[in-house]
Scaffold this motif. Structure first.
Motif, PDB file in Angstrom:
ATOM      1  N   ASN A  97       0.815  -1.218   0.000  1.00  0.00           N
ATOM      2  CA  ASN A  97       0.000   0.000   0.000  1.00  0.00           C
ATOM      3  C   ASN A  97       0.852   1.272   0.000  1.00  0.00           C
ATOM      4  O   ASN A  97       0.479   2.272  -0.598  1.00  0.00           O
ATOM      5  CB  ASN A  97      -0.974   0.001   1.183  1.00  0.00           C
ATOM      6  CG  ASN A  97      -0.328  -0.361   2.501  1.00  0.00           C
ATOM      7  OD1 ASN A  97       0.303  -1.418   2.620  1.00  0.00           O
ATOM      8  ND2 ASN A  97      -0.450   0.497   3.492  1.00  0.00           N
ATOM      9  N   HIS A  98       2.032   1.228   0.624  1.00  0.00           N
ATOM     10  CA  HIS A  98       2.882   2.428   0.644  1.00  0.00           C
ATOM     11  C   HIS A  98       3.570   2.685  -0.702  1.00  0.00           C
ATOM     12  O   HIS A  98       4.108   3.760  -0.904  1.00  0.00           O
ATOM     13  CB  HIS A  98       3.926   2.335   1.757  1.00  0.00           C
ATOM     14  CG  HIS A  98       3.367   2.691   3.101  1.00  0.00           C
ATOM     15  ND1 HIS A  98       3.476   3.950   3.644  1.00  0.00           N
ATOM     16  CD2 HIS A  98       2.663   1.957   3.987  1.00  0.00           C
ATOM     17  CE1 HIS A  98       2.868   3.974   4.824  1.00  0.00           C
ATOM     18  NE2 HIS A  98       2.377   2.775   5.061  1.00  0.00           N
ATOM     19  N   ASP A  99       3.552   1.680  -1.574  1.00  0.00           N
ATOM     20  CA  ASP A  99       4.135   1.867  -2.903  1.00  0.00           C
ATOM     21  C   ASP A  99       3.126   2.454  -3.889  1.00  0.00           C
ATOM     22  O   ASP A  99       3.481   2.802  -5.009  1.00  0.00           O
ATOM     23  CB  ASP A  99       4.665   0.522  -3.441  1.00  0.00           C
ATOM     24  CG  ASP A  99       5.644  -0.127  -2.474  1.00  0.00           C
ATOM     25  OD1 ASP A  99       6.517   0.585  -1.958  1.00  0.00           O
ATOM     26  OD2 ASP A  99       5.515  -1.343  -2.203  1.00  0.00           O
ATOM     27  N   VAL A 100       1.869   2.503  -3.447  1.00  0.00           N
ATOM     28  CA  VAL A 100       0.787   3.091  -4.259  1.00  0.00           C
ATOM     29  C   VAL A 100      -0.005   3.990  -3.310  1.00  0.00           C
ATOM     30  O   VAL A 100      -1.206   3.841  -3.146  1.00  0.00           O
ATOM     31  CB  VAL A 100      -0.128   1.994  -4.855  1.00  0.00           C
ATOM     32  CG1 VAL A 100      -0.972   2.558  -5.986  1.00  0.00           C
ATOM     33  CG2 VAL A 100       0.683   0.814  -5.375  1.00  0.00           C
ATOM     34  N   TYR A 101       0.701   4.923  -2.699  1.00  0.00           N
ATOM     35  CA  TYR A 101       0.155   5.644  -1.546  1.00  0.00           C
ATOM     36  C   TYR A 101      -0.952   6.613  -1.944  1.00  0.00           C
ATOM     37  O   TYR A 101      -1.889   6.834  -1.183  1.00  0.00           O
ATOM     38  CB  TYR A 101       1.300   6.406  -0.881  1.00  0.00           C
ATOM     39  CG  TYR A 101       1.085   6.735   0.573  1.00  0.00           C
ATOM     40  CD1 TYR A 101       0.880   5.718   1.505  1.00  0.00           C
ATOM     41  CD2 TYR A 101       1.102   8.049   1.027  1.00  0.00           C
ATOM     42  CE1 TYR A 101       0.707   6.012   2.839  1.00  0.00           C
ATOM     43  CE2 TYR A 101       0.930   8.348   2.370  1.00  0.00           C
ATOM     44  CZ  TYR A 101       0.731   7.324   3.269  1.00  0.00           C
ATOM     45  OH  TYR A 101       0.557   7.624   4.594  1.00  0.00           O
ATOM     46  N   VAL A 102      -0.809   7.210  -3.130  1.00  0.00           N
ATOM     47  CA  VAL A 102      -1.822   8.163  -3.630  1.00  0.00           C
ATOM     48  C   VAL A 102      -2.143   7.791  -5.079  1.00  0.00           C
ATOM     49  O   VAL A 102      -1.398   7.062  -5.724  1.00  0.00           O
ATOM     50  CB  VAL A 102      -1.308   9.629  -3.563  1.00  0.00           C
ATOM     51  CG1 VAL A 102      -1.145  10.096  -2.125  1.00  0.00           C
ATOM     52  CG2 VAL A 102       0.013   9.770  -4.307  1.00  0.00           C
ATOM     53  N   VAL A 144      -3.486  -0.527  -3.428  1.00  0.00           N
ATOM     54  CA  VAL A 144      -4.449   0.418  -4.010  1.00  0.00           C
ATOM     55  C   VAL A 144      -4.408   1.688  -3.163  1.00  0.00           C
ATOM     56  O   VAL A 144      -4.222   1.630  -1.952  1.00  0.00           O
ATOM     57  CB  VAL A 144      -5.893  -0.143  -4.025  1.00  0.00           C
ATOM     58  CG1 VAL A 144      -6.067  -1.194  -5.093  1.00  0.00           C
ATOM     59  CG2 VAL A 144      -6.290  -0.693  -2.655  1.00  0.00           C
ATOM     60  N   PRO A 145      -4.586   2.860  -3.787  1.00  0.00           N
ATOM     61  CA  PRO A 145      -4.625   4.092  -2.991  1.00  0.00           C
ATOM     62  C   PRO A 145      -5.855   4.074  -2.082  1.00  0.00           C
ATOM     63  O   PRO A 145      -6.913   3.598  -2.483  1.00  0.00           O
ATOM     64  CB  PRO A 145      -4.747   5.202  -4.044  1.00  0.00           C
ATOM     65  CG  PRO A 145      -4.715   4.562  -5.375  1.00  0.00           C
ATOM     66  CD  PRO A 145      -4.782   3.089  -5.214  1.00  0.00           C
TER      67      PRO A 145
END
Ligand SMILES: [Fe+2]
Length: 291
Positions: A97-102, A144-145
């Motif tokens: 999740n932190h790799d696709v934070y926004v 996922v953001p």
């Protein structure tokens, strides 16, 4: 004998520019300044990385949250680290999740780390499958953001159906499912759970897998999920590879090694847990026969 190392939740970061601190990233940055920067330490990740390279491994899996706020500089830094860790043939990466934070970060993991996130067929997307010796690595993405204060993950129906097909297609090999979020979460992790975890467990129960490995919780974990015909699928969680010392209920920095042997009639798999102690030395802390 096939030896797989798994490390996860590195949370590497780089100082953000002010203009990059909009929306959820600002909250994440405040959280980093107040708390996480004291936990996730570059010297811990360095020690763990050195230790992994001293082991004789056939493959390394990195199961997400390589970075912290999905900033372009962080992806670049993680790429440098990956290149030093091993070749894309011998290292498999999945996002957390932190790799696709926004929302704006959705295409960035593939842009920066694509070589490490591609199946043997050369196509992009999830799941992807890599076969090495008698092992099949089946890599999922739950990144996922999400809104502020949320860290949930989601596979989605298209990925779940392709997972079922991939498990069938690799039946007979030692199938290892790589996923960032755990396949089940306690109530206190509700805001950080995998939303379609029940669907994932149903597919594993129907189609089977020999092992599932995950990160996200920064804790060592082992649950045995239902597989087909009364079999069990061990699901193993690894701690953060950069955590300085026990923090709260979470574990100190470490990683896992899986030693896989045998064949379809009788697989053997041993889990070796290694951890960086308060003295800065990385050592084996546990050895367990999964089956
Ligand atoms: Fe995570």
């Amino acid at each position: 004998m096939f030896v797989l190392a798994q490390l996860t939740d590195l949370h590497m970061t780089s100082p953000p520019r002010l203009s990059e601190l909009a929306s959820k990233r600002l909250l994440g940055f405040i959280n980093w300044q107040r708390k996480r920067k004291f936990i996730h330490r570059p010297e811990v990740l360095d020690a763990i990385t050195r230790d992994i390279k001293q082991q004789e491994t056939d493959h390394i899996a990195v199961t997400g949250d390589l970075i912290n706020l999905s900033l372009p500089a962080e992806y670049k830094r993680a790429r440098v680290w990956l290149d030093a860790l091993g070749t894309p043939h011998d290292v498999t990466v999945i996002p957390g999740n932190h790799d696709v934070y926004v929302r704006a970060a959705v295409p960035l993991p593939a842009e920066f780390w694509g070589d490490y996130m591609r199946g043997d067929d050369g196509r992009d997307g999830f799941p992807f499958v890599r076969m090495r010796d008698n092992v099949a690595l089946i890599a999922l993405s739950t990144g996922v953001p999400t809104g502020p204060f949320m860290a949930t993950g989601r596979l989605g129906q298209p990925q779940l159906s392709r997972l079922a097909q991939a498990l069938d297609a690799t039946h007979g090999l030692f199938r290892i499912v790589l996923i960032h979020h755990p396949p089940q979460s306690p109530p206190r992790r509700y805001m950080r759970r995998l939303i379609d975890a029940a669907d994932l467990r149903r597919i594993l129960a129907e189609h089977g897998a020999e092992l599932l490995i995950h990160g996200h919780d920064h804790e060592r974990a082992l649950v045995r999920l239902d597989g087909p015909h009364g079999t069990k699928v061990p699901a193993v969680g690894a701690p953060s590879a950069s955590a300085r010392a026990p923090h709260g209920h979470e574990n100190a920095g470490g990683y896992n090694i899986y030693r896989i042997d045998g064949n379809m009639a009788a697989w053997r798999c041993e889990l070796i847990a290694r951890e960086r102690g308060v003295d800065g030395i990385v050592r084996e802390i546990r050895r367990e026969t999964l089956f």
